[in-house]
Scaffold this motif. Sequence first.
Motif, PDB file in Angstrom:
ATOM      1  N   ASN A  67       0.833  -1.206   0.000  1.00 32.43           N
ATOM      2  CA  ASN A  67       0.000   0.000   0.000  1.00 32.43           C
ATOM      3  C   ASN A  67       0.865   1.252   0.000  1.00 32.43           C
ATOM      4  O   ASN A  67       0.568   2.212  -0.702  1.00 32.43           O
ATOM      5  CB  ASN A  67      -0.936   0.010   1.221  1.00 32.43           C
ATOM      6  N   SER A  68       1.931   1.232   0.779  1.00 33.94           N
ATOM      7  CA  SER A  68       2.815   2.387   0.838  1.00 33.94           C
ATOM      8  C   SER A  68       3.525   2.606  -0.502  1.00 33.94           C
ATOM      9  O   SER A  68       3.610   3.736  -0.994  1.00 33.94           O
ATOM     10  CB  SER A  68       3.842   2.192   1.954  1.00 33.94           C
ATOM     11  N   ALA A  78       2.079   6.496   4.915  1.00 30.79           N
ATOM     12  CA  ALA A  78       3.301   7.241   4.624  1.00 30.79           C
ATOM     13  C   ALA A  78       4.490   6.478   5.199  1.00 30.79           C
ATOM     14  O   ALA A  78       4.367   5.824   6.237  1.00 30.79           O
ATOM     15  CB  ALA A  78       3.211   8.633   5.243  1.00 30.79           C
ATOM     16  N   PRO A  79       5.623   6.527   4.524  1.00 29.94           N
ATOM     17  CA  PRO A  79       6.801   5.798   5.018  1.00 29.94           C
ATOM     18  C   PRO A  79       7.153   6.109   6.475  1.00 29.94           C
ATOM     19  O   PRO A  79       7.635   5.240   7.188  1.00 29.94           O
ATOM     20  CB  PRO A  79       7.911   6.240   4.067  1.00 29.94           C
ATOM     21  N   LEU A  91       3.388  -1.554  10.752  1.00 33.37           N
ATOM     22  CA  LEU A  91       3.908  -2.914  10.628  1.00 33.37           C
ATOM     23  C   LEU A  91       3.932  -3.628  11.983  1.00 33.37           C
ATOM     24  O   LEU A  91       3.553  -4.799  12.072  1.00 33.37           O
ATOM     25  CB  LEU A  91       5.307  -2.909  10.017  1.00 33.37           C
ATOM     26  N   VAL A  92       4.350  -2.933  13.016  1.00 32.25           N
ATOM     27  CA  VAL A  92       4.360  -3.549  14.347  1.00 32.25           C
ATOM     28  C   VAL A  92       2.947  -3.921  14.772  1.00 32.25           C
ATOM     29  O   VAL A  92       2.697  -5.029  15.252  1.00 32.25           O
ATOM     30  CB  VAL A  92       5.041  -2.622  15.381  1.00 32.25           C
ATOM     31  N   LYS A  93       1.996  -3.006  14.588  1.00 31.91           N
ATOM     32  CA  LYS A  93       0.610  -3.308  14.955  1.00 31.91           C
ATOM     33  C   LYS A  93       0.070  -4.480  14.126  1.00 31.91           C
ATOM     34  O   LYS A  93      -0.615  -5.358  14.658  1.00 31.91           O
ATOM     35  CB  LYS A  93      -0.288  -2.085  14.774  1.00 31.91           C
TER      36      LYS A  93
END
Length: 169
Positions: free
Chosen positions: A75-76, A83-84, A91-93
Amino acid sequence: MNTSTRLYALTFRDVRTYMFSFLFIAGNILLPQLCHLVPQGGPTLLPIYFFTLIGAYKFGLRVGLLTAVLSPVLNSILFGMPAPAVLPVLLVKSILLALAASVVARHSQKVTLLSLLSVILFYQLAGTAFEWAWCGDFTLAMQDFRIGIPGLLLQWFGGYLMLKALNRG
């Protein structure tokens, strides 16, 4: 509410792992695009997590992790969202969600509203703690709880209904 269901723990050697991951990643790409048509749709509806929850709960940790990592990254890359700068937190979540969903599913061997609520609360609370440590802003870290309640409810009740529907198929 309780629904016994057939849950899987697919391996990386099983082609179904990649087939289901592809489908859930596609869902996690399409659903956010639809939600972003509504103002504040992403932060309010939290769509990037929905199919990660379903994939990890129904098909296990490997499908969950592939979906959790590849969905936000693709998606990014494709759409610039997330947003980067916020990608590490997302990603952690997502990874926490995949881990929690697969563990709860494996141990309970059924789909219940309580089991899904425990998964959602775990990944959100642990993810919020990580986000607070990462950015140093408690108010920003609490965003999913401040404006994302509709998305959390969608994951909880929509996830339950989706898993129940997958059980019939």
